[in-house]
Scaffold this active site. Sequence first.
Site, PDB file in Angstrom:
ATOM      1  N   HIS A  14      21.015  48.236  42.699  1.00  0.00           N
ATOM      2  CA  HIS A  14      20.053  49.336  42.525  1.00  0.00           C
ATOM      3  C   HIS A  14      19.326  49.548  43.848  1.00  0.00           C
ATOM      4  O   HIS A  14      18.308  48.921  44.120  1.00  0.00           O
ATOM      5  CB  HIS A  14      19.081  48.979  41.386  1.00  0.00           C
ATOM      6  CG  HIS A  14      18.124  50.069  41.017  1.00  0.00           C
ATOM      7  ND1 HIS A  14      17.551  50.171  39.771  1.00  0.00           N
ATOM      8  CD2 HIS A  14      17.620  51.115  41.730  1.00  0.00           C
ATOM      9  CE1 HIS A  14      16.744  51.209  39.729  1.00  0.00           C
ATOM     10  NE2 HIS A  14      16.758  51.805  40.913  1.00  0.00           N
ATOM     11  N   HIS A  16      18.520  52.881  46.538  1.00  0.00           N
ATOM     12  CA  HIS A  16      18.633  54.284  46.960  1.00  0.00           C
ATOM     13  C   HIS A  16      18.690  54.279  48.479  1.00  0.00           C
ATOM     14  O   HIS A  16      17.726  53.856  49.126  1.00  0.00           O
ATOM     15  CB  HIS A  16      17.432  55.090  46.476  1.00  0.00           C
ATOM     16  CG  HIS A  16      17.242  55.038  44.987  1.00  0.00           C
ATOM     17  ND1 HIS A  16      17.744  56.011  44.154  1.00  0.00           N
ATOM     18  CD2 HIS A  16      16.648  54.116  44.186  1.00  0.00           C
ATOM     19  CE1 HIS A  16      17.443  55.703  42.894  1.00  0.00           C
ATOM     20  NE2 HIS A  16      16.779  54.551  42.887  1.00  0.00           N
ATOM     21  N   HIS A 194      18.869  55.660  35.354  1.00  0.00           N
ATOM     22  CA  HIS A 194      17.512  55.117  35.305  1.00  0.00           C
ATOM     23  C   HIS A 194      16.966  55.438  33.911  1.00  0.00           C
ATOM     24  O   HIS A 194      17.026  56.590  33.468  1.00  0.00           O
ATOM     25  CB  HIS A 194      16.613  55.796  36.331  1.00  0.00           C
ATOM     26  CG  HIS A 194      16.819  55.347  37.743  1.00  0.00           C
ATOM     27  ND1 HIS A 194      18.036  55.356  38.355  1.00  0.00           N
ATOM     28  CD2 HIS A 194      15.929  54.870  38.665  1.00  0.00           C
ATOM     29  CE1 HIS A 194      17.893  54.901  39.611  1.00  0.00           C
ATOM     30  NE2 HIS A 194      16.624  54.601  39.817  1.00  0.00           N
ATOM     31  N   GLU A 197      11.932  53.010  32.946  1.00  0.00           N
ATOM     32  CA  GLU A 197      11.085  52.615  34.092  1.00  0.00           C
ATOM     33  C   GLU A 197       9.659  53.027  33.730  1.00  0.00           C
ATOM     34  O   GLU A 197       8.793  52.182  33.551  1.00  0.00           O
ATOM     35  CB  GLU A 197      11.567  53.309  35.378  1.00  0.00           C
ATOM     36  CG  GLU A 197      10.720  53.003  36.612  1.00  0.00           C
ATOM     37  CD  GLU A 197      11.129  53.808  37.856  1.00  0.00           C
ATOM     38  OE1 GLU A 197      11.834  54.825  37.709  1.00  0.00           O
ATOM     39  OE2 GLU A 197      10.713  53.411  38.974  1.00  0.00           O
ATOM     40  N   ASP A 275      15.570  48.694  45.068  1.00  0.00           N
ATOM     41  CA  ASP A 275      15.222  50.099  44.761  1.00  0.00           C
ATOM     42  C   ASP A 275      15.058  50.930  46.053  1.00  0.00           C
ATOM     43  O   ASP A 275      15.998  51.605  46.456  1.00  0.00           O
ATOM     44  CB  ASP A 275      13.965  50.155  43.886  1.00  0.00           C
ATOM     45  CG  ASP A 275      13.881  51.415  43.026  1.00  0.00           C
ATOM     46  OD1 ASP A 275      14.834  52.200  43.003  1.00  0.00           O
ATOM     47  OD2 ASP A 275      12.841  51.601  42.346  1.00  0.00           O
ATOM     48  N   ASP A 276      13.871  50.883  46.645  1.00  0.00           N
ATOM     49  CA  ASP A 276      13.585  51.644  47.867  1.00  0.00           C
ATOM     50  C   ASP A 276      12.860  50.712  48.842  1.00  0.00           C
ATOM     51  O   ASP A 276      11.630  50.781  48.988  1.00  0.00           O
ATOM     52  CB  ASP A 276      12.699  52.851  47.518  1.00  0.00           C
ATOM     53  CG  ASP A 276      13.373  53.771  46.521  1.00  0.00           C
ATOM     54  OD1 ASP A 276      14.262  54.526  46.908  1.00  0.00           O
ATOM     55  OD2 ASP A 276      13.023  53.683  45.318  1.00  0.00           O
TER      56      ASP A 276
HETATM   57  N1  ADE Z   1      14.500  57.609  43.288  1.00  0.00           N
HETATM   58  C1  ADE Z   1      14.283  56.649  44.192  1.00  0.00           C
HETATM   59  N2  ADE Z   1      13.677  55.604  43.627  1.00  0.00           N
HETATM   60  C2  ADE Z   1      13.511  55.901  42.316  1.00  0.00           C
HETATM   61  C3  ADE Z   1      12.958  55.233  41.202  1.00  0.00           C
HETATM   62  N3  ADE Z   1      12.420  54.020  41.298  1.00  0.00           N
HETATM   63  N4  ADE Z   1      12.937  55.870  40.020  1.00  0.00           N
HETATM   64  C4  ADE Z   1      13.440  57.090  39.904  1.00  0.00           C
HETATM   65  N5  ADE Z   1      13.983  57.766  40.924  1.00  0.00           N
HETATM   66  C5  ADE Z   1      14.019  57.183  42.116  1.00  0.00           C
HETATM   67 ZN    ZN Z   2      15.788  53.497  41.436  1.00  0.00          ZN
END
Ligand code: ADE
Ligand code: ZN
Length: 337
Positions: A14, A16, A194, A197, A275-276
């Site tokens: 996971h 991005h 997703h 969350e 994630d990011d």
């Molecule tokens: N795009 C990038 N990170 C995300 C996240 N945590 N939830 C939804 N969309 C995303």
């Molecule tokens: Zn994500």
Amino acid sequence: MKEFIQKLPKAELHLHIEGSLEPEMMFALAQRNQVSLPYQSVEEVRQAYQFHNLQSFLDIYYAGAAVLQTEQDFYDLTWAYLEKSAAQHVRHTEIFFDPQTHTDRGIAFETVVNGITQALEDAKSQLNLTSYLILCFLRHLSAEAAMQTLEQALPHRDKIIAVGLDSSEVGHPPNKFKAVFDRAGAEGFLTVAHAGEEGPPEYIWEALDLLKVSRVDHGVRAIEDEQLMARLAEEQIPLTVCPLSNVRLCVFQEMKDHNLKKLLDRGLCVTINSDDPSYFGGYMEENFIETQAGLDLSHTDLLQLCRNAFNASFLSEPEIQKHLREIDTLESELETS
Ligand code: ADE
Ligand code: ZN
């Protein structure tokens, strides 16, 4: 413990790729492409990363992606992530990209996919790091726009293993994209989404039953629904949990409040992911270190999380077994030390 975490063979499921854009690269690309940024310095960018929910992050994340313009930019972005990951003992990674963030700015789909794919190929030969690519649809946009994006992807089927669903969750349930996911499945793509969350457990049910997902991305709100928990455990449907992301986006107040250990103890196939990473304060290793510290995870828990990730990956069974043997070796070294 830290040394043990560093050595663990990891799989990331996971991530991005646009969320791995570090402020330094944002500035360098802005200069290279003559894009103006609303920040004066790298420090000012980092100071802007104070989020109170998913949307407050997404607004900044989409704005940052505007510096990405050429195939070389997408290559450089991806390569930087892969180099960092290889150094953290990530052996395999399944990367999300958001084509609509770029095509809606006039960047060709090919520019994005070719730049990313070239870096993934180079990582396999130069870093011993394997990967798959997952195309995510932006759920705040229409189902028709997602369908057009899927059509753009068809000539690149060999480079993309699955489709996913990301962006603003609440108000955009999985059912909005059922037809797109049906088509993607018929075209031979695997599916993920997703769900859970910020959105309710119902969104996780829909991801499973309507979008036929192989994994649920995040999924932490499953804990509110006993029947769903039983199903996730029974069918070993993986959850790609992102602990630092969840804390930064206020899904949990602090790491000690995160429910990852509860999910793991209930027998769910939980994995740890970043994630990011550029926005949330860490890549895989930092996620493991902070989660271990916050939840007092044992060596056994950490080994389980790593095994879960390879089992949940889209790798072939022999490849999975090869990675699991590497984890077995590390475990036996631990027992004899
Ligand atoms: N795009 C990038 N990170 C995300 C996240 N945590 N939830 C939804 N969309 C995303
Ligand atoms: Zn994500």
